[in-house]
Design a protein around this motif. Structure first.
Motif, short mmCIF file in Angstrom:
data_model
loop_
_atom_site.label_atom_id
_atom_site.label_comp_id
_atom_site.label_asym_id
_atom_site.label_seq_id
_atom_site.Cartn_x
_atom_site.Cartn_y
_atom_site.Cartn_z
N SER A 94 87.75 -85.64 114.72
CA SER A 94 88.78 -85.67 115.76
C SER A 94 89.28 -84.27 116.09
CB SER A 94 89.95 -86.54 115.28
OG SER A 94 91.00 -86.53 116.22
N LEU A 95 89.47 -83.45 115.06
CA LEU A 95 89.95 -82.09 115.26
C LEU A 95 88.97 -81.27 116.09
CD1 LEU A 95 91.92 -79.77 114.63
CD2 LEU A 95 90.61 -79.36 112.54
N ILE A 96 87.69 -81.33 115.72
CA ILE A 96 86.68 -80.54 116.42
C ILE A 96 86.50 -81.01 117.85
CG2 ILE A 96 84.21 -79.98 116.49
CD1 ILE A 96 84.23 -79.91 113.45
N LEU A 97 86.41 -82.32 118.05
CA LEU A 97 86.21 -82.84 119.40
C LEU A 97 87.41 -82.55 120.29
CD1 LEU A 97 84.46 -86.27 118.67
CD2 LEU A 97 83.42 -84.09 119.33
N SER A 98 88.61 -82.59 119.72
CA SER A 98 89.81 -82.27 120.50
C SER A 98 89.81 -80.81 120.92
CB SER A 98 91.07 -82.57 119.68
OG SER A 98 91.17 -83.95 119.39
N ALA A 99 89.39 -79.93 120.01
CA ALA A 99 89.35 -78.50 120.32
C ALA A 99 88.33 -78.19 121.40
CB ALA A 99 89.05 -77.70 119.06
N ARG A 100 87.32 -79.04 121.51
CA ARG A 100 86.24 -78.78 122.46
C ARG A 100 86.47 -79.43 123.83
NH1 ARG A 100 81.27 -79.36 118.12
NH2 ARG A 100 81.45 -77.23 117.29
N VAL A 101 87.60 -80.05 124.01
CA VAL A 101 87.89 -80.62 125.33
C VAL A 101 87.99 -79.50 126.37
CG1 VAL A 101 89.63 -81.81 126.71
CG2 VAL A 101 89.04 -82.67 124.43
N ALA A 102 88.72 -78.43 126.02
CA ALA A 102 88.89 -77.31 126.95
C ALA A 102 87.79 -76.28 126.82
CB ALA A 102 90.26 -76.64 126.70
N CYS A 103 87.16 -76.20 125.65
CA CYS A 103 86.10 -75.22 125.40
C CYS A 103 84.94 -75.93 124.71
CB CYS A 103 86.63 -74.06 124.56
SG CYS A 103 85.40 -72.77 124.23
N TRP A 119 72.67 -53.18 124.33
CA TRP A 119 73.50 -53.25 123.13
C TRP A 119 74.53 -52.13 123.07
CZ3 TRP A 119 72.83 -48.86 120.29
CH2 TRP A 119 71.59 -48.21 120.32
N GLU A 120 74.46 -51.19 124.01
CA GLU A 120 75.46 -50.15 124.09
C GLU A 120 76.64 -50.56 124.98
OE1 GLU A 120 72.81 -46.11 123.64
OE2 GLU A 120 72.79 -47.11 125.56
N ASN A 121 76.60 -51.81 125.41
CA ASN A 121 77.67 -52.36 126.24
C ASN A 121 78.13 -53.68 125.60
OD1 ASN A 121 79.34 -52.20 128.51
ND2 ASN A 121 77.95 -53.33 129.82
N PRO A 122 78.52 -53.66 124.31
CA PRO A 122 78.65 -54.88 123.51
C PRO A 122 79.74 -55.84 123.93
CG PRO A 122 79.56 -53.02 122.32
CD PRO A 122 78.89 -52.45 123.53
N TYR A 123 80.88 -55.36 124.36
CA TYR A 123 81.97 -56.27 124.69
C TYR A 123 81.70 -57.00 126.00
CZ TYR A 123 84.48 -54.38 120.78
OH TYR A 123 84.85 -54.03 119.50
N ALA A 124 81.07 -56.31 126.94
CA ALA A 124 80.68 -56.97 128.18
C ALA A 124 79.62 -58.02 127.92
CB ALA A 124 80.18 -55.93 129.18
N GLU A 125 78.65 -57.69 127.05
CA GLU A 125 77.60 -58.65 126.70
C GLU A 125 78.20 -59.86 125.99
OE1 GLU A 125 74.35 -58.60 127.34
OE2 GLU A 125 74.31 -56.66 128.36
N LYS A 126 79.20 -59.61 125.14
CA LYS A 126 79.86 -60.71 124.44
C LYS A 126 80.61 -61.60 125.42
CE LYS A 126 81.15 -62.86 120.70
NZ LYS A 126 80.17 -63.60 119.88
N THR A 127 81.24 -61.01 126.42
CA THR A 127 81.92 -61.81 127.43
C THR A 127 80.93 -62.72 128.14
OG1 THR A 127 83.66 -60.15 127.81
CG2 THR A 127 83.22 -61.71 129.60
N ASN A 128 79.79 -62.17 128.53
CA ASN A 128 78.76 -62.98 129.18
C ASN A 128 78.39 -64.19 128.33
OD1 ASN A 128 78.71 -60.99 131.14
ND2 ASN A 128 76.80 -60.06 130.43
N ASP A 129 78.15 -63.93 127.05
CA ASP A 129 77.72 -64.98 126.14
C ASP A 129 78.79 -66.05 125.97
OD1 ASP A 129 76.00 -66.05 123.84
OD2 ASP A 129 77.87 -65.59 122.80
N LEU A 130 80.04 -65.63 125.78
CA LEU A 130 81.12 -66.59 125.55
C LEU A 130 81.33 -67.51 126.74
CD1 LEU A 130 83.82 -64.40 123.76
CD2 LEU A 130 82.40 -66.18 122.74
N ILE A 131 81.41 -66.92 127.91
CA ILE A 131 81.70 -67.73 129.10
C ILE A 131 80.56 -68.70 129.42
CG2 ILE A 131 82.20 -67.67 131.57
CD1 ILE A 131 84.51 -66.79 129.76
N LYS A 132 79.35 -68.25 129.30
CA LYS A 132 78.22 -69.12 129.62
C LYS A 132 77.98 -70.18 128.54
CE LYS A 132 74.91 -66.14 130.59
NZ LYS A 132 73.60 -65.65 131.11
N ASN A 133 77.96 -69.75 127.28
CA ASN A 133 77.56 -70.66 126.21
C ASN A 133 78.69 -71.51 125.63
OD1 ASN A 133 74.81 -70.00 126.23
ND2 ASN A 133 75.19 -68.15 125.02
N ARG A 134 79.93 -71.12 125.87
CA ARG A 134 81.03 -71.95 125.40
C ARG A 134 81.62 -72.84 126.49
NH1 ARG A 134 84.89 -68.66 121.10
NH2 ARG A 134 83.30 -68.38 119.48
#
Length: 301
Positions: free
Chosen positions: A36-45, A208-223
């Motif tokens: 229940s906890l995990i599924l509730s957390a994943r409603v928005a993400c 890989w010299e632009n790590p935070y931007a690459e991380k943003t891409n990954d988070l928004i698309k994959n989460r």
């Protein structure tokens, strides 16, 4: 270690230790609560991993991180990551030096990282653009487009600057605008706009010299986006707005002492008039190649 202490650490009662039936009942209850906890957390993400969910609720849980993740795996609740990768950084000459070599970042509005990534729906390609403040990991500017033109890149940059203006930061002179070698960042109108705002453009040689931007891409698309599956540009823009707002307001970051990007920035801003010993530095890490002097910056607690 005593039985009482062991049961407490594992999240079970002493009765469960002596009576297997009671242990089974507690396990079932634990599994139901965890699900229940995990599924509730994943409603928005929808793509939120088990570990950030655990840390967000650790003070309310009677089990440790490893057990939490192990139970989640047994229940089939782990997130499957999309490993597809499309290279967008070209390995050729750059118009700007990499200004992040041996750089330490100690405040917001010191380094922004920008990047563009693709979003594929059927046979249709869309272009997602982001600008992230590396210190707070807050996404300041973003956009979804059917073309990747310098005009759109500049719209995202203007949005980031407008966001900071609302925050009370009107002078961004000296800020480092770091990106990959995309031609749009080298286009004349984009360069002149950066220059007019006092921004110093910086470019990496590898992604890989632009790590935070690459991380943003990954988070928004994959989460978010890969679960919501928007079918057209209009839906994509609505989903993107919802994803960015949720990330900035609700995604707790361990490297920010479990604060969200916006909460962390609020804390930093409140310290400007009241000195504090709390600081957050970005440390350089080891370079990945011997021929490159550039060192990635990492947030440390």
């Amino acid at each position: 270690m005593s039985i009482r202490r062991s049961c407490h650490l594992l999240g079970f009662s002493r009765q469960a230790y002596y009576k297997p039936q009671a242990l089974r009942r507690e396990l079932v209850g634990l599994e139901d609560g965890l699900r229940s906890l995990i599924l509730s957390a994943r409603v928005a993400c929808p793509g939120l991993g088990c570990r950030p969910i655990y840390y967000a609720h650790a003070d309310q849980l009677s089990i440790g991180r490893d057990k939490f993740e192990a139970l989640a795996a047994e229940l089939g609740l782990q997130v499957k990551r999309n490993t597809r990768y499309i290279r967008t950084t070209k390995s050729d000459q750059r118009k700007f030096d990499n200004l992040l070599i041996d750089k330490q970042v100690r405040s917001i509005n010191e380094v922004w990282q920008a990047d563009m990534t693709y979003y594929l729906k059927g046979s249709k390609w869309y272009y997602l653009m982001f600008i992230t403040d590396v210190y707070s990991q807050r996404i300041l500017g973003y956009g979804a487009y059917s073309r990747a033109s310098a005009v759109h890149f500049k719209e995202v940059l203007k949005q980031a600057i407008a966001t900071r203006k609302k925050d009370g930061y009107t002078n961004l002179s000296g800020l480092i605008h770091h990106s990959d070698g995309g031609r749009q960042y080298e286009e004349r109108s984009y360069r002149e706009y950066c220059k007019g705002k006092g921004l110093k453009q910086s470019m990496c040689y590898y992604s890989w010299e632009n790590p935070y931007a690459e991380k943003t891409n990954d988070l928004i698309k994959n989460r978010y986006l890969n679960y919501w599956k928007p079918t057209n540009l209009h839906e994509l823009r609505l989903c993107l707005k919802q994803a960015v707002e949720h990330h900035n307001k609700f995604q707790q970051k361990r490297v920010l002492n479990n604060s969200t990007p916006i909460d962390f920035e609020w804390k930093i801003k409140s310290m400007e008039s009241s000195p504090s010993n709390y600081t957050l530095n970005l440390k350089p890490s080891k370079p990945r190649t011997k021929n490159k002097k550039y060192k990635l910056v990492e947030i440390s607690e």
